[in-house]
Design a protein around this motif. Structure first.
Motif, PDB file in Angstrom:
ATOM      1  N   MET A  57       0.823  -1.208   0.000  1.00  0.00           N
ATOM      2  CA  MET A  57       0.000   0.000   0.000  1.00  0.00           C
ATOM      3  C   MET A  57       0.857   1.258   0.000  1.00  0.00           C
ATOM      4  O   MET A  57       0.442   2.296   0.490  1.00  0.00           O
ATOM      5  CB  MET A  57      -0.923  -0.007   1.232  1.00  0.00           C
ATOM      6  N   SER A  58       2.060   1.158  -0.547  1.00  0.00           N
ATOM      7  CA  SER A  58       2.945   2.321  -0.574  1.00  0.00           C
ATOM      8  C   SER A  58       2.933   2.936  -1.967  1.00  0.00           C
ATOM      9  O   SER A  58       2.515   2.315  -2.938  1.00  0.00           O
ATOM     10  CB  SER A  58       4.370   1.899  -0.223  1.00  0.00           C
ATOM     11  N   VAL A  59       3.458   4.156  -2.044  1.00  0.00           N
ATOM     12  CA  VAL A  59       3.572   4.827  -3.345  1.00  0.00           C
ATOM     13  C   VAL A  59       4.452   3.999  -4.275  1.00  0.00           C
ATOM     14  O   VAL A  59       4.209   3.915  -5.476  1.00  0.00           O
ATOM     15  CB  VAL A  59       4.153   6.251  -3.158  1.00  0.00           C
ATOM     16  N   ALA A  60       5.459   3.363  -3.702  1.00  0.00           N
ATOM     17  CA  ALA A  60       6.364   2.547  -4.520  1.00  0.00           C
ATOM     18  C   ALA A  60       5.646   1.357  -5.139  1.00  0.00           C
ATOM     19  O   ALA A  60       6.094   0.807  -6.145  1.00  0.00           O
ATOM     20  CB  ALA A  60       7.522   2.061  -3.654  1.00  0.00           C
ATOM     21  N   ALA A  61       4.524   0.959  -4.539  1.00  0.00           N
ATOM     22  CA  ALA A  61       3.835  -0.247  -5.012  1.00  0.00           C
ATOM     23  C   ALA A  61       2.799   0.040  -6.085  1.00  0.00           C
ATOM     24  O   ALA A  61       2.159  -0.889  -6.587  1.00  0.00           O
ATOM     25  CB  ALA A  61       3.152  -0.935  -3.830  1.00  0.00           C
ATOM     26  N   LEU A  62       2.631   1.326  -6.453  1.00  0.00           N
ATOM     27  CA  LEU A  62       1.538   1.690  -7.361  1.00  0.00           C
ATOM     28  C   LEU A  62       1.577   0.916  -8.672  1.00  0.00           C
ATOM     29  O   LEU A  62       0.548   0.684  -9.280  1.00  0.00           O
ATOM     30  CB  LEU A  62       1.573   3.187  -7.655  1.00  0.00           C
ATOM     31  N   LYS A  63       2.786   0.582  -9.116  1.00  0.00           N
ATOM     32  CA  LYS A  63       2.857  -0.143 -10.384  1.00  0.00           C
ATOM     33  C   LYS A  63       3.409  -1.548 -10.202  1.00  0.00           C
ATOM     34  O   LYS A  63       3.744  -2.214 -11.166  1.00  0.00           O
ATOM     35  CB  LYS A  63       3.729   0.639 -11.369  1.00  0.00           C
ATOM     36  N   ASP A  64       3.500  -1.987  -8.956  1.00  0.00           N
ATOM     37  CA  ASP A  64       4.043  -3.309  -8.687  1.00  0.00           C
ATOM     38  C   ASP A  64       2.920  -4.329  -8.835  1.00  0.00           C
ATOM     39  O   ASP A  64       1.903  -4.225  -8.145  1.00  0.00           O
ATOM     40  CB  ASP A  64       4.629  -3.340  -7.276  1.00  0.00           C
ATOM     41  N   PRO A  65       3.110  -5.325  -9.683  1.00  0.00           N
ATOM     42  CA  PRO A  65       2.036  -6.310  -9.897  1.00  0.00           C
ATOM     43  C   PRO A  65       1.650  -7.079  -8.630  1.00  0.00           C
ATOM     44  O   PRO A  65       0.586  -7.680  -8.587  1.00  0.00           O
ATOM     45  CB  PRO A  65       2.613  -7.275 -10.935  1.00  0.00           C
ATOM     46  N   ARG A  66       2.507  -7.037  -7.598  1.00  0.00           N
ATOM     47  CA  ARG A  66       2.158  -7.725  -6.355  1.00  0.00           C
ATOM     48  C   ARG A  66       1.102  -6.947  -5.566  1.00  0.00           C
ATOM     49  O   ARG A  66       0.517  -7.473  -4.624  1.00  0.00           O
ATOM     50  CB  ARG A  66       3.401  -7.906  -5.476  1.00  0.00           C
ATOM     51  N   SER A  67       0.913  -5.676  -5.933  1.00  0.00           N
ATOM     52  CA  SER A  67      -0.005  -4.834  -5.155  1.00  0.00           C
ATOM     53  C   SER A  67      -1.343  -4.675  -5.879  1.00  0.00           C
ATOM     54  O   SER A  67      -1.366  -4.515  -7.098  1.00  0.00           O
ATOM     55  CB  SER A  67       0.616  -3.450  -4.964  1.00  0.00           C
ATOM     56  N   PRO A  68      -2.465  -4.668  -5.120  1.00  0.00           N
ATOM     57  CA  PRO A  68      -3.756  -4.402  -5.762  1.00  0.00           C
ATOM     58  C   PRO A  68      -3.818  -3.011  -6.383  1.00  0.00           C
ATOM     59  O   PRO A  68      -4.655  -2.745  -7.242  1.00  0.00           O
ATOM     60  CB  PRO A  68      -4.766  -4.548  -4.615  1.00  0.00           C
ATOM     61  N   LEU A  69      -2.910  -2.114  -5.953  1.00  0.00           N
ATOM     62  CA  LEU A  69      -2.905  -0.755  -6.492  1.00  0.00           C
ATOM     63  C   LEU A  69      -2.468  -0.714  -7.953  1.00  0.00           C
ATOM     64  O   LEU A  69      -2.682   0.273  -8.646  1.00  0.00           O
ATOM     65  CB  LEU A  69      -1.981   0.148  -5.669  1.00  0.00           C
ATOM     66  N   SER A  70      -1.835  -1.791  -8.418  1.00  0.00           N
ATOM     67  CA  SER A  70      -1.423  -1.806  -9.816  1.00  0.00           C
ATOM     68  C   SER A  70      -2.602  -2.114 -10.737  1.00  0.00           C
ATOM     69  O   SER A  70      -2.501  -1.935 -11.949  1.00  0.00           O
ATOM     70  CB  SER A  70      -0.313  -2.841 -10.038  1.00  0.00           C
ATOM     71  N   LYS A  71      -3.725  -2.564 -10.172  1.00  0.00           N
ATOM     72  CA  LYS A  71      -4.932  -2.827 -10.984  1.00  0.00           C
ATOM     73  C   LYS A  71      -5.669  -1.498 -11.143  1.00  0.00           C
ATOM     74  O   LYS A  71      -6.145  -0.922 -10.166  1.00  0.00           O
ATOM     75  CB  LYS A  71      -5.831  -3.845 -10.286  1.00  0.00           C
ATOM     76  N   ARG A  72      -5.792  -1.027 -12.368  1.00  0.00           N
ATOM     77  CA  ARG A  72      -6.312   0.318 -12.605  1.00  0.00           C
ATOM     78  C   ARG A  72      -7.612   0.372 -13.399  1.00  0.00           C
ATOM     79  O   ARG A  72      -8.127   1.455 -13.644  1.00  0.00           O
ATOM     80  CB  ARG A  72      -5.265   1.136 -13.371  1.00  0.00           C
ATOM     81  N   MET A  73      -8.098  -0.762 -13.849  1.00  0.00           N
ATOM     82  CA  MET A  73      -9.257  -0.763 -14.735  1.00  0.00           C
ATOM     83  C   MET A  73     -10.507  -1.290 -14.045  1.00  0.00           C
ATOM     84  O   MET A  73     -10.456  -2.281 -13.318  1.00  0.00           O
ATOM     85  CB  MET A  73      -8.986  -1.651 -15.956  1.00  0.00           C
ATOM     86  N   VAL A  74     -11.620  -0.610 -14.322  1.00  0.00           N
ATOM     87  CA  VAL A  74     -12.938  -1.119 -13.944  1.00  0.00           C
ATOM     88  C   VAL A  74     -13.698  -1.300 -15.253  1.00  0.00           C
ATOM     89  O   VAL A  74     -13.826  -0.343 -16.030  1.00  0.00           O
ATOM     90  CB  VAL A  74     -13.673  -0.125 -13.022  1.00  0.00           C
ATOM     91  N   ASN A 169     -12.861  -1.930 -24.024  1.00  0.00           N
ATOM     92  CA  ASN A 169     -12.980  -0.473 -24.165  1.00  0.00           C
ATOM     93  C   ASN A 169     -14.023   0.123 -23.233  1.00  0.00           C
ATOM     94  O   ASN A 169     -13.947   1.300 -22.900  1.00  0.00           O
ATOM     95  CB  ASN A 169     -13.294  -0.123 -25.626  1.00  0.00           C
ATOM     96  N   ARG A 170     -14.955  -0.685 -22.756  1.00  0.00           N
ATOM     97  CA  ARG A 170     -15.974  -0.176 -21.831  1.00  0.00           C
ATOM     98  C   ARG A 170     -15.362  -0.135 -20.427  1.00  0.00           C
ATOM     99  O   ARG A 170     -15.544  -1.039 -19.629  1.00  0.00           O
ATOM    100  CB  ARG A 170     -17.212  -1.076 -21.840  1.00  0.00           C
ATOM    101  N   ARG A 171     -14.631   0.946 -20.142  1.00  0.00           N
ATOM    102  CA  ARG A 171     -13.806   0.915 -18.937  1.00  0.00           C
ATOM    103  C   ARG A 171     -13.705   2.275 -18.261  1.00  0.00           C
ATOM    104  O   ARG A 171     -13.893   3.320 -18.882  1.00  0.00           O
ATOM    105  CB  ARG A 171     -12.388   0.458 -19.323  1.00  0.00           C
TER     106      ARG A 171
END
Lengths: 180, 172
Positions: A57-74, A169-171
């Motif tokens: 849950m750190s800023v460093a983890a924003l793009k780390d695939p181990r973090s849920p924060l790297s998931k950006r699409m709904v 594309n519906r995202r």
């Protein structure tokens, strides 16, 4: 007389100390382990530098695939701007991160597939972005940390004429500072 | 049409920019507003009923009246110059066609059989409807007569995508 003996004794002691041969330097290779010699050691002995604990849950983890924060699409169903249950845990992670990091900002970009009215799709994509923002706000993110915009059908991630592409594309896409 | 306070809503504003007034209030999508030729009503697309459909509202406000009922996707209303019929886009079986509704009888005719039609626009004489469609992945302009009998491509020579045609006013 006694003083002389004392001085001599001290002198002898000091000389003895001085003449002691230096202790042989210990190198790591000479360190004896307690492993019994008839057991085969399969792992080499290495100097282990302790790794910092991974903070998902750190800023460093924003793009780390181990973090849920790297998931950006709904992703959304056709004609719909309802946020489906399967995205709640991802949104919960992002809202928790935003709530804990007041300086972080998020841009939410809503998109649609390319079928139908272009103007209607602009409005639909806005609704999708708004829905993601609302979900995040309900779970703790501050409204003024987030902005929801519409890209309509103008920025597809693929252009194939099939449902597999249209569904991508519906995202709603979540971007943090520095990413937009 | 403005996106204000979140979501698409329809506002009326004077040509000089004054007198901004929200016309329809709903939590849904309200978009693609078009004046009727007599200026008394506005036709627009909305999903307030659960799916994208066409509605009409008086310029003085009040209840919006639903106009389209067939099918689950009817958008892009365009009134004929005499105000008696409405061209729009309807989705049937996943395909997007130009349709024409007689506003008095509510009878609907589907005018095209192409799959990705958009943005219908009446010719000033009310007899032709020009629209954007796709051929071999490229945006092109086409036209169809209001009885559906005559169809033609208008822009086959253009290399670029063509979008959003609107008939220019006829100036002598």
């Amino acid at each position: 007389m006694r003083n002389i003996y004392l001085i001599s004794a001290i002198t002898v002691l000091l000389a003895a100390c001085g003449s002691q041969p230096p202790a042989p330097e210990q190198t790591p290779a000479e360190v004896k382990t307690s492993t019994p010699t008839d057991v085969v050691v399969t792992k080499p002995v290495v100097n282990v530098v302790p790794q910092p604990t991974f903070d998902a849950m750190s800023v460093a983890a924003l793009k780390d695939p181990r973090s849920p924060l790297s998931k950006r699409m709904v992703y959304f169903d056709l004609d719909s701007y309802v946020v489906k249950d399967e995205f709640q845990s991802t949104l919960a992670a992002h809202s928790k991160f935003l709530a804990a990091n007041a300086k972080m900002k998020m841009l939410i970009q809503g998109n649609s597939d390319e079928r139908g009215s272009r103007e209607y799709n602009l409005a639909l994509a806005q609704k999708r972005a708004d829905a993601v923002k609302k979900s995040l706000a309900l779970m703790g993110a501050k409204e003024d940390q987030m902005e929801a915009v519409s890209l309509g059908e103008e920025k597809p991630v693929c252009t194939d004429q099939n449902e597999e592409c249209w569904s991508k594309n519906r995202r709603g896409e979540m971007l943090y500072n520095g990413e937009y | 049409m403005l996106t204000k306070d979140g979501g698409s809503q329809i506002f009326l504003v004077g040509a000089d920019g004054s007198g901004l007034r929200r016309l329809a209030t709903s939590a849904s999508i309200d978009t693609e507003p078009r004046f009727s030729p007599d200026g008394g009503s506005i036709y627009f697309s909305s999903d307030r009923g659960g799916s994208p459909q066409i509605y009409r509202i008086s310029v003085t406000g009040g209840q919006a009246e639903r106009i389209t009922f067939e099918g689950s996707y009817n958008v892009s209303p365009r009134l004929s110059p005499d105000g008696k019929s409405m061209a729009y886009i309807t989705r049937v079986g996943g395909l997007f066609h130009v349709a024409l509704m007689d506003l008095a009888s509510k009878q609907v005719t589907i005018l095209t059989d192409s799959a990705k039609d958009e943005s219908p626009s009446f010719a000033p004489n009310g007899r032709m409807i020009v629209y954007a469609t796709e051929v071999n992945g490229k945006g092109v302009l086409a036209a169809v007569s209001v009885d559906g009998r005559v169809k033609q491509r208008l822009s086959s020579a253009l290399a670029a995508d063509v979008r959003e045609p609107a008939w220019a006013p006829f100036n002598r």
